[in-house]
Scaffold this active site. Sequence first.
Site: not given
Ligand code: THU
Length: 141
Positions: A50, A52, A54, A56, A61, A63, A94, A97
């Site tokens: 993942n 991220e 700033a 948000y 993700c 995946e 999620c 994904c």
């Molecule tokens: N996240 C993923 O990368 N994959 C998932 O299956 C669930 C959530 C990440 C998104 C964000 O960067 C962090 O986890 C918290 O939600």
Amino acid sequence: MTPFLLTEVLQQAMLQAARTARLKAYAPYSRFQVGAAVLDQQGRIHAGCNVENAAYPEGVCAEAGALSAMVLTGSLRVRAMLVVGTGGAWVTPCGGCRQKLREFGAPDTPVITANETAMGPRYTLAQLLPESFGPEHLKTP
Ligand code: THU
């Protein structure tokens, strides 16, 4: 087509790839690091973490990163996905994904959960995303 066997060796290789990717996660806001690995039709493994932002909602993700890495190599079929989250709870993809995986997977595509120490429950894509919408719906007769 030859029947596809998700061998223990392949699963361990996916686990290793996802765990290694997880350590590269850029997650300064949530501190929740995720790594993912997808196995393609040629038996190659593609990983993602993942990333991220700033701003948000612009975060990506793990995946999605793994699927992008696969497409970059020219492969368009996912045979299995493995996700390594952080902490005690098993992390499944999620909703967004799950839909991204739907593009390149099949109803019986395995989605395996794992953490830093063990493999967890596994699902099929159809279990995680039932009655889903996919590319075939856009094909006109
Ligand atoms: N996240 C993923 O990368 N994959 C998932 O299956 C669930 C959530 C990440 C998104 C964000 O960067 C962090 O986890 C918290 O939600």
